[in-house]
Design a protein around this motif. Structure first.
Motif, PDB file in Angstrom:
ATOM      1  N   ILE A 104      24.973 -38.779  15.201  1.00  0.00           N
ATOM      2  CA  ILE A 104      25.288 -37.852  16.287  1.00  0.00           C
ATOM      3  C   ILE A 104      26.075 -36.696  15.691  1.00  0.00           C
ATOM      4  CG2 ILE A 104      26.497 -37.556  18.484  1.00  0.00           C
ATOM      5  CD1 ILE A 104      26.047 -40.543  19.005  1.00  0.00           C
ATOM      6  N   GLU A 105      25.619 -35.470  15.906  1.00  0.00           N
ATOM      7  CA  GLU A 105      26.220 -34.316  15.249  1.00  0.00           C
ATOM      8  C   GLU A 105      26.410 -33.158  16.227  1.00  0.00           C
ATOM      9  OE1 GLU A 105      27.178 -34.246  12.148  1.00  0.00           O
ATOM     10  OE2 GLU A 105      26.164 -35.999  11.273  1.00  0.00           O
ATOM     11  N   LYS A 106      27.468 -32.385  15.981  1.00  0.00           N
ATOM     12  CA  LYS A 106      27.604 -31.068  16.600  1.00  0.00           C
ATOM     13  C   LYS A 106      27.177 -30.043  15.555  1.00  0.00           C
ATOM     14  CE  LYS A 106      31.739 -29.260  17.314  1.00  0.00           C
ATOM     15  NZ  LYS A 106      33.027 -28.952  17.995  1.00  0.00           N
ATOM     16  N   VAL A 107      26.243 -29.170  15.913  1.00  0.00           N
ATOM     17  CA  VAL A 107      25.752 -28.178  14.958  1.00  0.00           C
ATOM     18  C   VAL A 107      26.353 -26.824  15.294  1.00  0.00           C
ATOM     19  CG1 VAL A 107      23.637 -29.453  14.495  1.00  0.00           C
ATOM     20  CG2 VAL A 107      23.653 -27.713  16.285  1.00  0.00           C
ATOM     21  N   ASP A 108      26.500 -25.981  14.259  1.00  0.00           N
ATOM     22  CA  ASP A 108      27.145 -24.683  14.427  1.00  0.00           C
ATOM     23  C   ASP A 108      26.157 -23.534  14.564  1.00  0.00           C
ATOM     24  OD1 ASP A 108      29.717 -25.817  14.198  1.00  0.00           O
ATOM     25  OD2 ASP A 108      29.581 -25.777  12.016  1.00  0.00           O
ATOM     26  N   THR A 109      24.926 -23.757  14.142  1.00  0.00           N
ATOM     27  CA  THR A 109      23.933 -22.694  14.206  1.00  0.00           C
ATOM     28  C   THR A 109      22.844 -23.060  15.215  1.00  0.00           C
ATOM     29  OG1 THR A 109      22.688 -23.689  12.375  1.00  0.00           O
ATOM     30  CG2 THR A 109      24.326 -22.008  11.819  1.00  0.00           C
ATOM     31  N   MET A 110      22.237 -22.039  15.817  1.00  0.00           N
ATOM     32  CA  MET A 110      21.154 -22.284  16.764  1.00  0.00           C
ATOM     33  C   MET A 110      19.999 -22.962  16.051  1.00  0.00           C
ATOM     34  SD  MET A 110      21.117 -18.680  18.876  1.00  0.00           S
ATOM     35  CE  MET A 110      19.740 -19.179  19.914  1.00  0.00           C
ATOM     36  N   PRO A 111      19.518 -24.099  16.564  1.00  0.00           N
ATOM     37  CA  PRO A 111      18.394 -24.777  15.908  1.00  0.00           C
ATOM     38  C   PRO A 111      17.065 -24.066  16.101  1.00  0.00           C
ATOM     39  CG  PRO A 111      19.046 -25.950  17.892  1.00  0.00           C
ATOM     40  CD  PRO A 111      20.057 -24.870  17.693  1.00  0.00           C
ATOM     41  N   THR A 112      16.999 -23.126  17.036  1.00  0.00           N
ATOM     42  CA  THR A 112      15.744 -22.422  17.298  1.00  0.00           C
ATOM     43  C   THR A 112      16.023 -21.178  18.133  1.00  0.00           C
ATOM     44  OG1 THR A 112      13.581 -22.570  18.377  1.00  0.00           O
ATOM     45  CG2 THR A 112      15.346 -23.871  19.339  1.00  0.00           C
ATOM     46  N   MET A 113      15.178 -20.149  17.946  1.00  0.00           N
ATOM     47  CA  MET A 113      15.200 -18.997  18.842  1.00  0.00           C
ATOM     48  C   MET A 113      14.141 -19.135  19.929  1.00  0.00           C
ATOM     49  SD  MET A 113      17.545 -16.729  18.435  1.00  0.00           S
ATOM     50  CE  MET A 113      16.885 -15.191  19.084  1.00  0.00           C
ATOM     51  N   GLY A 114      13.444 -20.259  19.935  1.00  0.00           N
ATOM     52  CA  GLY A 114      12.504 -20.517  21.010  1.00  0.00           C
ATOM     53  C   GLY A 114      13.217 -20.547  22.348  1.00  0.00           C
ATOM     54  N   ALA A 115      12.519 -20.155  23.399  1.00  0.00           N
ATOM     55  CA  ALA A 115      13.118 -20.101  24.729  1.00  0.00           C
ATOM     56  C   ALA A 115      12.884 -21.407  25.480  1.00  0.00           C
ATOM     57  CB  ALA A 115      12.545 -18.925  25.522  1.00  0.00           C
ATOM     58  N   GLU A 116      13.724 -21.664  26.457  1.00  0.00           N
ATOM     59  CA  GLU A 116      13.663 -22.889  27.265  1.00  0.00           C
ATOM     60  C   GLU A 116      14.210 -22.554  28.647  1.00  0.00           C
ATOM     61  OE1 GLU A 116      13.644 -25.973  29.260  1.00  0.00           O
ATOM     62  OE2 GLU A 116      12.900 -26.444  27.248  1.00  0.00           O
ATOM     63  N   ASP A 117      13.408 -22.767  29.689  1.00  0.00           N
ATOM     64  CA  ASP A 117      13.844 -22.312  31.007  1.00  0.00           C
ATOM     65  C   ASP A 117      14.908 -23.197  31.642  1.00  0.00           C
ATOM     66  OD1 ASP A 117      12.449 -24.453  32.142  1.00  0.00           O
ATOM     67  OD2 ASP A 117      11.073 -23.206  33.314  1.00  0.00           O
ATOM     68  N   PHE A 118      15.356 -24.251  30.956  1.00  0.00           N
ATOM     69  CA  PHE A 118      16.556 -24.965  31.389  1.00  0.00           C
ATOM     70  C   PHE A 118      17.732 -23.993  31.481  1.00  0.00           C
ATOM     71  CE2 PHE A 118      20.221 -27.825  30.931  1.00  0.00           C
ATOM     72  CZ  PHE A 118      19.860 -28.885  31.740  1.00  0.00           C
ATOM     73  N   ALA A 119      17.615 -22.861  30.771  1.00  0.00           N
ATOM     74  CA  ALA A 119      18.651 -21.833  30.816  1.00  0.00           C
ATOM     75  C   ALA A 119      18.939 -21.370  32.237  1.00  0.00           C
ATOM     76  CB  ALA A 119      18.229 -20.640  29.957  1.00  0.00           C
ATOM     77  N   PHE A 120      17.915 -21.377  33.103  1.00  0.00           N
ATOM     78  CA  PHE A 120      18.143 -20.956  34.492  1.00  0.00           C
ATOM     79  C   PHE A 120      19.112 -21.903  35.202  1.00  0.00           C
ATOM     80  CE2 PHE A 120      14.021 -18.774  33.809  1.00  0.00           C
ATOM     81  CZ  PHE A 120      14.364 -17.509  34.260  1.00  0.00           C
TER      82      PHE A 120
END
Length: 386
Positions: free
Chosen positions: A318-334
């Motif tokens: 289990i890890e906390k990451v510091d960089t974005m794993p992807t620039m792909g979009a995901e509508d969970f953002a709404f």
């Protein structure tokens, strides 16, 4: 947490969904199986939200928080190249992003949660959403009230992530996935003979100048410490060798990690297009085709996911990451723009095809990690000893 019978049932469901993929807003069979299974478990179920979405609710009758968990259900218009017993039975459609696995994981979690309902307090909503792939299904579900009555206080979802260790649970607090804006740019020139370009306004020349100038936005308007990219994904103009066409069409895709970068890039699109077109006497028209905001995880809820995962041992790593794993979009953002929460990731394995690939396959071994994280969150937040 899950016995062998439950896991076999979850794998069977996942593979059945994989074999019968349905595109955005067409998930009738998938939604039907989900709704039937949830009713059999004892949930109150509503169907037909945002056309094919499903909402299942568990009201414990005891005061407590209102928590939501979400899975997406739609497939992609891709011809599957895998030679699997459960490969897609429908030409030109496949689960190339793992939404079959996301749905199966939440169904697996739903079963265990219902078995523990006497030890829970508050209200649980399970959101099975259509049309994540380009349809903004999350936005439609919100508009039709899935977060309201009672109002959701926190929401959680996940995505499998190829290229990471199988079963690894990880979280990126803050900006975790890219915002996505897609535009159609029409350059309006003046048609003419290829031998007499001075009598025409060449939209191809103007369009290529726009392509070059747009890259200056990422190089000189965006901070180098922030993430953002501009891609001209299509350029259509002309069909004769000796004719300068009257129009050119560009499809421009802009990704960002937050509102500041979106303003630096998408906010200057028209300025660049207008400047180039005006310099050459061309007209233009810009149409926005699609928008998904960047996915921004709440830092406190992100830390909770990590803590709950570790305390309950839901994954080996289990890890906390510091960089974005992807620039792909995901509508969970709404959802995260409406209520706080966290969208976590589960590694799908370091080998194998990436998402949206005709040889992608969801890794069934990660189902208990994803489902186990959902169950652990519900227990931690709604358990009577929470």
């Amino acid at each position: 947490m899950f016995d062998d019978v439950q896991l076999r049932r979850a794998v069977a469901l996942r593979r059945d969904l994989h074999q019968h993929p349905e595109l955005k807003f067409e998930e009738h069979r998938t939604a039907g199986k989900v709704a039937e299974g949830l009713r059999d478990l004892g949930y109150a179920v509503r169907e037909g939200i945002a056309r094919t979405g499903v909402l299942a609710e568990l009201d414990t009758g005891r005061p407590g928080p209102v928590i939501a968990l979400r899975a997406d259900m739609d497939a992609l218009p891709i011809e599957e190249a895998n030679d699997l017993a459960h490969r897609s039975a429908h030409a030109g459609r496949m689960h190339a992003c793992g939404h079959d696995g996301h749905t199966a994981a939440l169904m697996l979690a739903a079963e265990t949660i219902m078995q523990c309902r006497e030890h829970l307090s508050g209200h649980l909503k399970l959101i099975f959403q259509p049309a994540e792939e380009g349809g903004n299904g999350a936005e439609r579900m919100i508009q039709e009230g899935v977060l309201d009555a009672p109002r959701v206080e926190a929401i959680f979802g996940y995505h499998n992530r190829p290229g990471f260790e199988s079963g690894m649970l990880f979280v990126k607090p803050g900006s975790a996935m890219g915002g996505n804006d897609t535009y159609r740019v029409i350059v309006q020139g003046r048609s003419g003979h290829a031998a007499m370009p001075h009598l025409a306004v060449d939209p191809i020349y103007v369009g290529t100048s726009i392509v070059q100038q747009l890259q200056g936005l990422t190089a000189r308007h965006k901070s180098p410490l922030r993430a953002g990219v501009i891609t001209v994904a299509a350029f259509h103009a002309g069909d004769a060798a000796n004719v300068i066409p009257g129009e050119a069409e560009l499809l421009v895709n802009i990704r960002n990690d937050g509102d500041e970068v979106r303003e630096a890039l998408a906010g200057h699109l028209e300025q660049v297009v207008a400047g180039v077109c005006n310099a050459h006497g061309a007209g233009y028209r810009i149409e926005q085709l699609h928008h998904v905001p960047p996915l921004v995880n709440d830092p406190e809820w992100s830390e909770l996911v990590l803590k709950v995962g570790r305390d309950r041992g839901v994954a080996r790593r289990i890890e906390k990451v510091d960089t974005m794993p992807t620039m792909g979009a995901e509508d969970f953002a709404f959802y995260l723009r409406e209520v706080p929460g966290c969208f976590f990731f589960v590694g799908n394995g370091e080998e194998g095809a990436y998402l949206h690939n005709d040889r992608y396959e969801f890794n069934d071994e990660i189902l208990p990690v994803a489902a186990g994280t959902f169950v652990a969150l519900v227990d931690a937040l709604m358990g009577q000893e929470a």
